[in-house]
Design a protein around this motif. Sequence first.
Motif, mmCIF file in Angstrom:
data_model
loop_
_atom_site.group_PDB
_atom_site.id
_atom_site.type_symbol
_atom_site.label_atom_id
_atom_site.label_comp_id
_atom_site.label_asym_id
_atom_site.label_seq_id
_atom_site.Cartn_x
_atom_site.Cartn_y
_atom_site.Cartn_z
ATOM 1 N N ILE A 151 0.802 -1.125 0.061
ATOM 2 C CA ILE A 151 0.016 -0.027 -0.004
ATOM 3 C C ILE A 151 0.787 1.237 0.101
ATOM 4 O O ILE A 151 2.027 1.350 0.680
ATOM 5 C CB ILE A 151 -0.616 0.074 1.333
ATOM 6 N N ARG A 307 -3.720 4.430 -1.487
ATOM 7 C CA ARG A 307 -4.782 4.729 -0.814
ATOM 8 C C ARG A 307 -5.726 6.018 -1.411
ATOM 9 O O ARG A 307 -5.089 6.877 -1.959
ATOM 10 C CB ARG A 307 -4.411 5.512 0.712
ATOM 11 N N HIS A 308 -7.131 5.880 -1.510
ATOM 12 C CA HIS A 308 -8.035 7.055 -1.926
ATOM 13 C C HIS A 308 -7.477 8.415 -1.267
ATOM 14 O O HIS A 308 -7.315 9.326 -2.184
ATOM 15 C CB HIS A 308 -9.298 6.738 -1.533
ATOM 16 N N TYR A 310 -4.831 9.524 -0.338
ATOM 17 C CA TYR A 310 -3.369 10.116 -0.870
ATOM 18 C C TYR A 310 -3.703 10.450 -2.331
ATOM 19 O O TYR A 310 -3.178 11.358 -2.682
ATOM 20 C CB TYR A 310 -2.564 8.831 -0.900
ATOM 21 N N ASP A 322 -10.815 1.139 -2.770
ATOM 22 C CA ASP A 322 -9.932 1.745 -1.629
ATOM 23 C C ASP A 322 -9.372 0.639 -0.807
ATOM 24 O O ASP A 322 -10.045 -0.813 -0.732
ATOM 25 C CB ASP A 322 -10.683 2.652 -0.723
ATOM 26 N N LYS A 324 -8.652 -0.092 3.283
ATOM 27 C CA LYS A 324 -8.592 0.151 4.603
ATOM 28 C C LYS A 324 -7.209 0.369 5.151
ATOM 29 O O LYS A 324 -6.480 -0.418 5.044
ATOM 30 C CB LYS A 324 -9.432 -0.846 5.231
ATOM 31 N N PRO A 325 -6.959 1.530 5.731
ATOM 32 C CA PRO A 325 -5.748 1.694 6.524
ATOM 33 C C PRO A 325 -5.503 0.862 7.501
ATOM 34 O O PRO A 325 -6.539 0.624 8.318
ATOM 35 C CB PRO A 325 -5.833 3.402 6.707
#
Length: 326
Positions: A151, A307-308, A310, A322, A324-325
Amino acid sequence: MKTYIFILLLVLLNFLNSCDEGFEPYTDYDEKYVMHCILRGDTNYQTLILTKSYFTNEPNPINYKIDPSVENATIRVWYGDSIRFFTQTTGTRKDSSRYGSSVIFYENNDFTPPVDKELEIQIILSNGRKLSSITYSPSKLIFNRWNSDTIIPSTDDDKITLKWTNVKNSIYVKSRFTIVYSKYENGSWQKHIKEVPQYYVEKNGIYYPKYSDPNIYGSVMQIDMETFSRAMSEISEGDPNKENYIIYSCIAEVIAYDENLSKYYSAQKNSLNNYTINLNRSNFTNINGGTGIFCSYSVGYYFIRLRHSYINSFGYIPGISDVKPK
């Protein structure tokens, strides 16, 4: 002193007379054949170039206008129990000022070299002469996912890291990160690829990209997030309409040169490597019965999501789901 000078003049006079009597600008012509073939692991389309030396009475060889390409050769490549043939074809020459508009070469459009295999080539010319060579293709690239980022940005916000195992039959490895995106232009979305440099060099307020060179026995690729973000910004540089860009993913590409291609690259760079081979520039050849290069390379691809949050920070549109963090 006068006697010494007189003797030198006599020696010089005899030397000039001997040169004048025996000077011959041409030597016996020995026809030589040159073959270049790099088997690519990223496509099923392979090409081969076959040429020969030539003799000319022109004082400037550039004035020789006859194409030295060799026609009507029979070309086979063996690996295991399989065999592939190359057929003669023509294409458009970029520079037609010397030899004309068409270039002669050989092709096979249904052949991707297998990994970790011995590959043997044989060329039989129309005059009966033969050229041959052997190379060993690199093994399959295996990425170390436990120690590589999946990621962007990762938990380590400072760097992006990709690791893989050492590749058998390979010495040099070239790697790069690319960003896959689309741009809305001329009424439709057009796919593009942006290569991310290894780093940037700043000079007088201008940032110049420095792209990676092949590394000897490379097994890791790493760049700073700052560099990656600058490359992301450059995608739309000068365009205020950031919503015209869709960002999909980052693709890492790793190319493993086989031993022959590694040695050829080393010869071109005129460098010494730690496998104890000293080669002068362009002097490496592995062709029996001629000169040139027969070699191969393998390619591995590794996909990294963005990541969305970013992507949105640049004003771009995310192109895939997306992540998930953590």
